[in-house]
Motif scaffolding. Structure first.
Motif, PDB file in Angstrom:
ATOM      1  N   ASP B   8      45.903  35.681  29.406  1.00  0.00           N
ATOM      2  CA  ASP B   8      46.603  34.968  30.406  1.00  0.00           C
ATOM      3  C   ASP B   8      48.043  34.337  29.520  1.00  0.00           C
ATOM      4  OD1 ASP B   8      46.788  34.052  32.746  1.00  0.00           O
ATOM      5  OD2 ASP B   8      45.526  32.263  32.782  1.00  0.00           O
ATOM      6  N   ASN B   9      47.896  34.180  28.495  1.00  0.00           N
ATOM      7  CA  ASN B   9      48.820  33.453  27.864  1.00  0.00           C
ATOM      8  C   ASN B   9      49.847  34.382  27.000  1.00  0.00           C
ATOM      9  OD1 ASN B   9      47.045  33.639  26.046  1.00  0.00           O
ATOM     10  ND2 ASN B   9      46.997  31.432  25.534  1.00  0.00           N
ATOM     11  N   LEU B  10      49.293  35.587  27.050  1.00  0.00           N
ATOM     12  CA  LEU B  10      50.006  36.584  26.060  1.00  0.00           C
ATOM     13  C   LEU B  10      51.334  37.115  26.570  1.00  0.00           C
ATOM     14  CD1 LEU B  10      48.835  37.363  23.067  1.00  0.00           C
ATOM     15  CD2 LEU B  10      48.352  39.503  24.301  1.00  0.00           C
ATOM     16  N   PRO B  11      52.415  37.002  25.858  1.00  0.00           N
ATOM     17  CA  PRO B  11      53.499  37.590  26.334  1.00  0.00           C
ATOM     18  C   PRO B  11      53.814  38.992  26.342  1.00  0.00           C
ATOM     19  CG  PRO B  11      54.053  36.734  24.370  1.00  0.00           C
ATOM     20  CD  PRO B  11      52.513  36.348  24.576  1.00  0.00           C
ATOM     21  N   ASP B 125      33.572  35.399  27.835  1.00  0.00           N
ATOM     22  CA  ASP B 125      32.896  34.039  28.154  1.00  0.00           C
ATOM     23  C   ASP B 125      32.946  33.858  29.565  1.00  0.00           C
ATOM     24  OD1 ASP B 125      35.985  33.837  28.455  1.00  0.00           O
ATOM     25  OD2 ASP B 125      35.646  31.501  28.413  1.00  0.00           O
ATOM     26  N   GLY B 126      31.660  33.616  30.099  1.00  0.00           N
ATOM     27  CA  GLY B 126      31.404  33.484  31.429  1.00  0.00           C
ATOM     28  C   GLY B 126      31.871  34.372  32.493  1.00  0.00           C
ATOM     29  N   ARG B 127      32.682  34.013  33.256  1.00  0.00           N
ATOM     30  CA  ARG B 127      33.459  34.866  34.282  1.00  0.00           C
ATOM     31  C   ARG B 127      34.997  34.773  33.877  1.00  0.00           C
ATOM     32  NH1 ARG B 127      31.197  32.121  40.144  1.00  0.00           N
ATOM     33  NH2 ARG B 127      29.027  32.307  39.383  1.00  0.00           N
ATOM     34  N   SER B 128      35.375  34.104  32.706  1.00  0.00           N
ATOM     35  CA  SER B 128      36.828  34.020  32.517  1.00  0.00           C
ATOM     36  C   SER B 128      37.636  35.006  31.928  1.00  0.00           C
ATOM     37  CB  SER B 128      36.833  32.667  31.503  1.00  0.00           C
ATOM     38  OG  SER B 128      36.259  31.527  32.101  1.00  0.00           O
ATOM     39  N   ALA B 129      36.879  35.599  30.658  1.00  0.00           N
ATOM     40  CA  ALA B 129      37.759  36.451  30.272  1.00  0.00           C
ATOM     41  C   ALA B 129      37.236  37.501  29.119  1.00  0.00           C
ATOM     42  CB  ALA B 129      38.949  35.704  29.181  1.00  0.00           C
ATOM     43  N   HIS B 130      37.711  38.640  28.845  1.00  0.00           N
ATOM     44  CA  HIS B 130      37.128  39.511  27.897  1.00  0.00           C
ATOM     45  C   HIS B 130      38.504  40.437  27.514  1.00  0.00           C
ATOM     46  CE1 HIS B 130      34.741  42.406  26.028  1.00  0.00           C
ATOM     47  NE2 HIS B 130      33.760  42.871  27.062  1.00  0.00           N
ATOM     48  N   PRO B 131      39.117  39.535  26.631  1.00  0.00           N
ATOM     49  CA  PRO B 131      40.417  40.067  26.593  1.00  0.00           C
ATOM     50  C   PRO B 131      40.552  41.334  25.681  1.00  0.00           C
ATOM     51  CG  PRO B 131      40.034  38.216  24.847  1.00  0.00           C
ATOM     52  CD  PRO B 131      38.897  38.484  26.062  1.00  0.00           C
ATOM     53  N   THR B 132      39.867  41.795  24.873  1.00  0.00           N
ATOM     54  CA  THR B 132      39.615  43.281  24.380  1.00  0.00           C
ATOM     55  C   THR B 132      39.201  44.233  25.398  1.00  0.00           C
ATOM     56  OG1 THR B 132      37.549  42.844  23.585  1.00  0.00           O
ATOM     57  CG2 THR B 132      39.069  42.516  21.907  1.00  0.00           C
ATOM     58  N   GLN B 133      38.609  43.952  26.339  1.00  0.00           N
ATOM     59  CA  GLN B 133      38.331  45.053  27.573  1.00  0.00           C
ATOM     60  C   GLN B 133      39.559  44.932  28.271  1.00  0.00           C
ATOM     61  OE1 GLN B 133      35.403  46.496  28.223  1.00  0.00           O
ATOM     62  NE2 GLN B 133      36.348  47.727  29.737  1.00  0.00           N
ATOM     63  N   GLY B 134      40.380  44.052  28.530  1.00  0.00           N
ATOM     64  CA  GLY B 134      41.584  44.311  29.289  1.00  0.00           C
ATOM     65  C   GLY B 134      42.503  45.103  28.443  1.00  0.00           C
ATOM     66  N   LEU B 135      42.706  44.902  27.150  1.00  0.00           N
ATOM     67  CA  LEU B 135      43.484  45.703  26.372  1.00  0.00           C
ATOM     68  C   LEU B 135      43.120  47.159  26.291  1.00  0.00           C
ATOM     69  CD1 LEU B 135      43.687  43.269  23.264  1.00  0.00           C
ATOM     70  CD2 LEU B 135      45.583  43.996  24.661  1.00  0.00           C
ATOM     71  N   LEU B 136      41.736  47.423  26.233  1.00  0.00           N
ATOM     72  CA  LEU B 136      41.511  48.853  26.247  1.00  0.00           C
ATOM     73  C   LEU B 136      41.770  49.336  27.375  1.00  0.00           C
ATOM     74  CD1 LEU B 136      38.295  49.566  27.328  1.00  0.00           C
ATOM     75  CD2 LEU B 136      37.661  48.161  25.661  1.00  0.00           C
ATOM     76  N   ARG B 167      39.193  39.629  35.534  1.00  0.00           N
ATOM     77  CA  ARG B 167      40.502  38.926  35.183  1.00  0.00           C
ATOM     78  C   ARG B 167      41.119  38.974  34.053  1.00  0.00           C
ATOM     79  NH1 ARG B 167      36.189  36.055  37.726  1.00  0.00           N
ATOM     80  NH2 ARG B 167      36.900  34.715  39.124  1.00  0.00           N
ATOM     81  N   SER B 168      40.514  39.674  33.059  1.00  0.00           N
ATOM     82  CA  SER B 168      41.354  40.079  31.860  1.00  0.00           C
ATOM     83  C   SER B 168      42.508  41.308  32.379  1.00  0.00           C
ATOM     84  CB  SER B 168      40.656  40.252  30.699  1.00  0.00           C
ATOM     85  OG  SER B 168      40.195  39.180  30.099  1.00  0.00           O
ATOM     86  N   ASP B 169      41.918  42.074  33.145  1.00  0.00           N
ATOM     87  CA  ASP B 169      42.572  43.352  33.475  1.00  0.00           C
ATOM     88  C   ASP B 169      43.619  42.678  34.385  1.00  0.00           C
ATOM     89  OD1 ASP B 169      41.210  45.154  32.440  1.00  0.00           O
ATOM     90  OD2 ASP B 169      39.810  45.817  34.080  1.00  0.00           O
ATOM     91  N   LEU B 170      43.408  41.651  35.316  1.00  0.00           N
ATOM     92  CA  LEU B 170      44.627  41.288  36.156  1.00  0.00           C
ATOM     93  C   LEU B 170      45.571  40.573  35.253  1.00  0.00           C
ATOM     94  CD1 LEU B 170      42.426  39.798  39.173  1.00  0.00           C
ATOM     95  CD2 LEU B 170      44.216  41.640  39.194  1.00  0.00           C
ATOM     96  N   HIS B 171      45.302  39.805  34.136  1.00  0.00           N
ATOM     97  CA  HIS B 171      46.241  39.138  33.324  1.00  0.00           C
ATOM     98  C   HIS B 171      47.070  40.026  32.908  1.00  0.00           C
ATOM     99  CE1 HIS B 171      42.942  35.737  32.732  1.00  0.00           C
ATOM    100  NE2 HIS B 171      43.851  35.514  33.816  1.00  0.00           N
ATOM    101  N   ALA B 172      46.287  41.065  32.168  1.00  0.00           N
ATOM    102  CA  ALA B 172      47.207  42.390  31.623  1.00  0.00           C
ATOM    103  C   ALA B 172      47.987  43.117  32.516  1.00  0.00           C
ATOM    104  CB  ALA B 172      46.289  43.199  30.711  1.00  0.00           C
ATOM    105  N   LEU B 173      47.686  43.386  33.548  1.00  0.00           N
ATOM    106  CA  LEU B 173      48.475  44.280  34.625  1.00  0.00           C
ATOM    107  C   LEU B 173      49.611  43.495  35.089  1.00  0.00           C
ATOM    108  CD1 LEU B 173      45.495  45.657  36.640  1.00  0.00           C
ATOM    109  CD2 LEU B 173      47.096  47.111  35.337  1.00  0.00           C
ATOM    110  N   ARG B 174      49.415  42.199  35.352  1.00  0.00           N
ATOM    111  CA  ARG B 174      50.663  41.211  35.602  1.00  0.00           C
ATOM    112  C   ARG B 174      51.807  41.262  34.508  1.00  0.00           C
ATOM    113  NH1 ARG B 174      46.691  37.110  37.437  1.00  0.00           N
ATOM    114  NH2 ARG B 174      46.352  37.320  39.489  1.00  0.00           N
ATOM    115  N   ALA B 175      51.075  41.058  33.293  1.00  0.00           N
ATOM    116  CA  ALA B 175      52.044  41.018  32.138  1.00  0.00           C
ATOM    117  C   ALA B 175      52.828  42.162  31.974  1.00  0.00           C
ATOM    118  CB  ALA B 175      51.258  40.705  30.907  1.00  0.00           C
ATOM    119  N   LEU B 176      52.099  43.193  32.142  1.00  0.00           N
ATOM    120  CA  LEU B 176      52.935  44.507  31.868  1.00  0.00           C
ATOM    121  C   LEU B 176      53.517  45.044  33.241  1.00  0.00           C
ATOM    122  CD1 LEU B 176      50.010  46.490  29.959  1.00  0.00           C
ATOM    123  CD2 LEU B 176      52.148  45.412  29.061  1.00  0.00           C
ATOM    124  N   GLY B 177      53.629  44.237  34.243  1.00  0.00           N
ATOM    125  CA  GLY B 177      54.539  44.382  35.189  1.00  0.00           C
ATOM    126  C   GLY B 177      53.982  45.593  36.400  1.00  0.00           C
ATOM    127  N   ALA B 178      52.858  45.618  36.346  1.00  0.00           N
ATOM    128  CA  ALA B 178      52.037  46.970  37.312  1.00  0.00           C
ATOM    129  C   ALA B 178      52.649  46.534  38.675  1.00  0.00           C
ATOM    130  CB  ALA B 178      50.637  46.796  37.280  1.00  0.00           C
TER     131      ALA B 178
END
Lengths: 301, 301, 301
Positions: B8-11, B125-136, B167-178
């Motif tokens: 979520d906070n990754l540029p 963690d919980g429903r919050s984030a799974h960042p390496t899944q978002g990255l992959l 949630r992690s996919d959404l964070h990443a897709l937004r950051a990458l400007g989908a």
């Protein structure tokens, strides 16, 4: 030294040599090839994740191959005797065994059957011994108080009767010539055999704390309540819980130790466990160092 | 970056740098000494064999010492707090922690307590984030569709409400400007908080599929039926199962993704899962690569 | 050879080449870089700690990365098919799989789906095959009796019907041209299919023992009693237990083998198991050597 089964028979010079080498590892000494090609197996007939992890990391840092056998799950051994389980893994070419067992003397019995060149490290047997815990406690004490144990007053508190940690600490403190060893706990949890030889034993925690340099707390098992050996955890805390105000009876620079895992709010309060006098996490770090020293001494070239 | 807790906070630049390095690992880059001497522990308070294996292999390929602590079995921690468990392993000298936990924010709470030089990687963690899944997932999309996400229409389908993957996919897709992010599922499984900000949300799967470049399916948990959030798995399949005929509504070269493990015949049919548009196994392979990149970024010299 | 699924189709020359290489490993040959960079996963759908440890040590001694997936615990796979579980780990880049499964043919089915360059080693499937056990038994026989199997009389005793060990031993003994193969057990535990082709089968243990050079005992499972296939363990011991006095019927230098774990006092007595003719622990040591040879043959460069 062929095995590390107890600190009871270890001469002072041998014990200090192990501590010196452990201190070198704690200071960052590298020995990543010391056990290259050597296979080490953690063989736990009683589960313990913390101790297993600590040994695994120690063995890996020495370059050993590490195997893990959790023999505490019944299906793992299919009704095999402990001796057959041990001999089978030994026959695979494993040279180091880190063994925990519920029964007093069980690790020594396996060691007696081991082939030449094979070393066993007792990771806790019954109430008898947990030598690497004793070593890491001594290393921690030495770092805080120096090598001259003759000037130290050390207090061990709690369920000494059922504690292999206490027994190994007592063996080591005597070997290193501790000035005064006090032991404190309810009568039901103090041993009546020769364990306390040379110690000052008391049930009065406040009195026992007066002027000591180190307080070594023991974990109280909930089973003691079910066994009727203590009335309740609340009562136990009132009489034998280490609080900040109680700790003031000790020497001003007294240190506090605990083998973990802690029952916070029972044998120790948060402010003491996490306070400036606590060495509890230092103990954990020293655990890896002493296990490296022990593995290297027994299995290194 | 000291920890990897959320995307979520990754540029964008940081995220793309991680993906570039992961791509190098996917292409076979060797870094087998990158974490030499560094100990990494998988610390799972909720079991997950697949994710644990993927991280273990990533850490081994970087030359780390790897420990495993399955904290989801109750005896492992003996009533210790999660924080004490973490601090104990940290005190052993472990520098990297791969942590999974049932509770939202639990991994961040441990990270806040970590010593300098110690890094935590959130493995869910919980429903919050799974960042390496978002990255992959992003790496997989990029390999298939190129780096310009602005021209992509991406659809996420299923139980978004309870999904840390979404949630992690959404964070990443937004950051990458989908270019366009669509989200689809039954009303009971769509979140009502800010999760879907900037997304087009709908309950109509057929409409949502029109012209998309990528369909990211989510696993449906059987518990949702017991909780009354879906009527039955048959109903769910009828309304939200991805079939070959439905997939024809998407762009002709659309790709299909799923984080696994799949419920075949429920959220996805065999012919789609195993069909030419499926990138599901590619995702798994990319998982090791992104975890290598993340471990190296956090713990490498 | 792409996989090691059974010894049934292995030509004599290939089998002997594997045994020669295994002998070199048993003699201390070093190949610690043979599988450098190669990931091997033990994938057990049926638990077995001994066989898993043996393969893990073999893979480590060859320098492989080793992962472990205990697929026998239901939560590990979350309802995934075995094939999806396998393909997921394969997609992580794992090249070697050591697989055990309850179902006959299940390992071969996974092997048929494997990608090029990926090798499966059958660590036991149903009643069908346990090829590395067959190999280690042959290596052990060869060490004791030389390479000329034509002059050997070998007896296999016990629950041949349900034994993958017996089947792999029979495959290997035939391939190596054993002079005479006898099989002995109660009628209820002797197979009626083609398994015993070319063997002399009998229910009379005393007669079967006359003059044999090797006695290969099988483990009797307690379930056979519950299934009504044997009357009791006492009866089984009386009729098919190997005792010192019975062993005197064999050749004076006959050797005794058992795949372990033993039911002491049932199929074998202590004095025989631990006696001078027993090669049981030698078998275990040879297990690591043949697994090294098999892993290297399938996955080495």
């Amino acid at each position: 030294m062929k095995h590390l089964l107890t600190l009871d028979n270890l001469p002072r010079a041998g014990l200090e040599a192990l501590l010196d080498r452990a201190q070198a590892f704690a200071d960052g000494a590298d020995a990543r090839e010391a056990l290259a090609g050597v296979a080490v197996c953690t063989l736990f007939f009683e589960p313990s994740t913390r101790t297993r992890l600590s040994f695994q990391l120690a063995a890996q840092r020495l370059g050993a191959y590490v195997l893990n056998f959790d023999a505490s799950t019944s299906s793992a051994t299919k009704g095999e005797t402990d001796l057959d389980t041990f001999r089978t893994i030994e026959a695979m070419g494993v040279r180091g065994f880190v063994v925990r067992h519920k029964v007093d003397g069980a690790v020594a019995a396996l060691a007696a059957a081991a082939k030449p060149g094979v070393a066993l490290l007792n990771a806790g047997d019954g109430r008898s011994a947990h030598p690497t815990q004793g070593l890491l406690d001594m290393l921690t004490l030495r770092q805080a108080k120096g090598k001259d144990f003759a000037k130290l007053k050390v207090l061990i508190v709690g369920d000494v009767k059922h504690s292999r940690v206490a027994r190994s600490d007592l063996h080591a403190l005597r070997a290193l010539g501790a000035g005064e060893i006090r032991v404190c706990g309810p009568a039901s949890l103090l041993p009546e055999d020769g364990t306390l030889q040379g110690c000052v034993a008391t049930q009065d925690f406040d009195a026992a704390l007066e002027g000591v340099d180190a307080v070594m707390m023991l974990r109280i098992q909930r089973e003691r309540m079910e066994d009727g050996l203590i009335a309740s955890l609340d009562d136990y805390h009132r009489d034998y819980g280490l609080t900040a105000s109680r700790l003031r009876r000790a020497a001003p620079d007294a240190v506090v130790m605990h083998p973990g895992p802690m029952n916070r709010g029972v044998e120790i309060t948060d402010d003491v466990a996490d306070g400036p006098q606590s060495l509890i996490l230092r103990q954990v770090g020293n655990g890896v160092a002493v296990r490296m020293a022990a593995l290297e001494a027994l299995l290194g070239n």
